[in-house]
Design a protein around this motif. Structure first.
Motif, mmCIF file in Angstrom:
data_model
loop_
_atom_site.group_PDB
_atom_site.id
_atom_site.type_symbol
_atom_site.label_atom_id
_atom_site.label_comp_id
_atom_site.label_asym_id
_atom_site.label_seq_id
_atom_site.Cartn_x
_atom_site.Cartn_y
_atom_site.Cartn_z
ATOM 1 N N PRO A 24 0.826 -1.215 0.000
ATOM 2 C CA PRO A 24 0.000 0.000 0.000
ATOM 3 C C PRO A 24 0.858 1.262 0.000
ATOM 4 N N ARG A 25 0.391 2.261 -0.735
ATOM 5 C CA ARG A 25 1.095 3.547 -0.781
ATOM 6 C C ARG A 25 0.461 4.462 0.271
ATOM 7 N N ILE A 26 1.208 4.732 1.316
ATOM 8 C CA ILE A 26 0.697 5.533 2.425
ATOM 9 C C ILE A 26 1.113 6.979 2.207
ATOM 10 N N GLU A 27 0.135 7.859 2.046
ATOM 11 C CA GLU A 27 0.419 9.267 1.794
ATOM 12 C C GLU A 27 -0.270 10.147 2.833
ATOM 13 N N HIS A 28 0.384 11.262 3.134
ATOM 14 C CA HIS A 28 -0.177 12.249 4.056
ATOM 15 C C HIS A 28 -0.053 13.625 3.407
ATOM 16 N N GLU A 29 -1.168 14.326 3.345
ATOM 17 C CA GLU A 29 -1.203 15.637 2.704
ATOM 18 C C GLU A 29 -1.667 16.681 3.709
ATOM 19 N N LYS A 30 -0.960 17.831 3.726
ATOM 20 C CA LYS A 30 -1.298 18.873 4.703
ATOM 21 C C LYS A 30 -0.903 20.239 4.152
ATOM 22 N N THR A 31 -1.674 21.239 4.538
ATOM 23 C CA THR A 31 -1.357 22.616 4.181
ATOM 24 C C THR A 31 -0.575 23.260 5.322
ATOM 25 N N PHE A 32 0.597 23.816 4.996
ATOM 26 C CA PHE A 32 1.495 24.395 5.996
ATOM 27 C C PHE A 32 1.531 25.914 5.861
ATOM 28 N N THR A 33 1.763 26.562 7.005
ATOM 29 C CA THR A 33 1.998 28.006 7.028
ATOM 30 C C THR A 33 3.485 28.265 7.245
ATOM 31 N N THR A 84 13.913 26.424 -2.842
ATOM 32 C CA THR A 84 13.705 27.864 -3.020
ATOM 33 C C THR A 84 12.260 28.245 -2.717
ATOM 34 N N MET A 85 11.313 27.408 -3.128
ATOM 35 C CA MET A 85 9.903 27.678 -2.864
ATOM 36 C C MET A 85 9.598 27.678 -1.372
ATOM 37 N N LEU A 86 10.141 26.688 -0.671
ATOM 38 C CA LEU A 86 9.811 26.533 0.742
ATOM 39 C C LEU A 86 10.526 27.555 1.628
ATOM 40 N N GLU A 87 11.550 28.206 1.096
ATOM 41 C CA GLU A 87 12.274 29.209 1.880
ATOM 42 C C GLU A 87 11.664 30.599 1.753
ATOM 43 N N SER A 88 10.707 30.749 0.837
ATOM 44 C CA SER A 88 10.082 32.054 0.619
ATOM 45 C C SER A 88 8.695 32.098 1.249
ATOM 46 N N ALA A 89 8.470 33.100 2.103
ATOM 47 C CA ALA A 89 7.176 33.244 2.772
ATOM 48 C C ALA A 89 6.059 33.579 1.793
ATOM 49 N N ASP A 90 6.422 34.108 0.613
ATOM 50 C CA ASP A 90 5.412 34.492 -0.374
ATOM 51 C C ASP A 90 4.659 33.286 -0.942
ATOM 52 N N ASN A 91 5.258 32.090 -0.820
ATOM 53 C CA ASN A 91 4.644 30.889 -1.383
ATOM 54 C C ASN A 91 3.718 30.168 -0.398
ATOM 55 N N PHE A 92 3.572 30.738 0.793
ATOM 56 C CA PHE A 92 2.734 30.114 1.825
ATOM 57 C C PHE A 92 1.402 30.836 1.921
ATOM 58 N N PRO A 93 0.335 30.134 2.341
ATOM 59 C CA PRO A 93 0.277 28.713 2.728
ATOM 60 C C PRO A 93 0.533 27.801 1.533
ATOM 61 N N ILE A 94 1.074 26.627 1.814
ATOM 62 C CA ILE A 94 1.469 25.713 0.749
ATOM 63 C C ILE A 94 1.030 24.296 1.113
ATOM 64 N N ASN A 95 0.601 23.558 0.111
ATOM 65 C CA ASN A 95 0.133 22.189 0.323
ATOM 66 C C ASN A 95 1.255 21.207 -0.027
ATOM 67 N N LEU A 96 1.617 20.365 0.936
ATOM 68 C CA LEU A 96 2.689 19.383 0.734
ATOM 69 C C LEU A 96 2.141 17.977 0.943
#
Length: 219
Positions: A24-33, A84-96
């Motif tokens: 089984p492929r176990i995945e977890h998805e969440k939106t981060f600030t 680069t995306m995750l280091e910039s606050a402009d890209n948040f909130p972001i779904n990972l």
């Protein structure tokens, strides 16, 4: 009825065959600030969680998507760097989206080599002589079934919990091994099994078991 995988371990403890059947492929998805409260390891081949855990996302889990876009190594499908995306606050909130990583071949070889001494220890702990060693190992999410031949080769099947009659399946796998591997003039004992006919027959067997049950194997 779910069979997760089949492993064959040689009498010297080396992994000579494995088949991932229904993992089984176990995945977890969440939106981060911002800032991201997970510490990530940015390897060129994959991005994984190095520290902290959150809502089922644990250390070792691999980043597979950002805002629905697939991650390839350390970049997105469109070529942008994830770091680069995750280091910039402009890209948040972001779904990972994170997923449990698949075991590599080296990891499987290592685990097979660890099972060999555990099997021997179990035999020595028995109050009765000539113990068969580990035949069944139960966990909360899977069950390990093991059959050792007279020559010391171990056949291991990983399945869902609560299944009966697995001895019959193990012996059927052994029959396929005897018919399509040992009778192959190009196969050398103790060496990795690379026999397409054996692979096909084993996959047919597992498919039949999952559809009709173990008791209908020979029907």
């Amino acid at each position: 009825m779910i069979i997760y995988g089949v492993y064959i371990v040689s009498k010297s403890g080396g992994l000579i065959f494995n088949l991932d059947n229904n993992v089984p492929r176990i995945e977890h998805e969440k939106t981060f600030t911002y800032p991201l409260d997970l510490v990530l390891d940015y390897d060129p081949k994959k991005i994984s969680v190095a520290f902290n855990r959150k809502d089922g996302i644990n250390v070792g889990h691999v980043l597979v998507a950002v805002n629905g876009m697939t991650v390839n190594g350390a970049t997105l499908e469109d070529g942008r760097e994830v770091k680069t995306m995750l280091e910039s606050a402009d890209n948040f909130p972001i779904n990972l989206k994170f997923s449990r990583p698949k075991m590599t071949t080296n990891e499987k070889i290592f685990l097979a080599s660890m099972f060999y001494p555990l099997f021997a220890i179990a035999s020595q702990l028995s109050p009765e002589p000539k113990s068969s060693g580990i035949e069944l190992l139960e966990a909360d999410t899977f069950t390990l079934h093991c059959f050792q031949t007279l020559t010391g080769v171990k056949f291991i099947v990983i399945s869902e919990t609560g299944l009966n009659g697995m001895d019959l399946l193990l012996r059927k796998v052994y029959e396929l091994y005897s018919d399509y591997v040992l009778k192959n003039p190009f196969y050398s004992l103790e060496m990795p099994i690379r026999c397409e006919l054996f692979d096909n027959k084993l996959q047919e067997l597992l498919l039949q078991v999952e559809k009709t049950g173990i008791n209908n194997i020979d029907k």
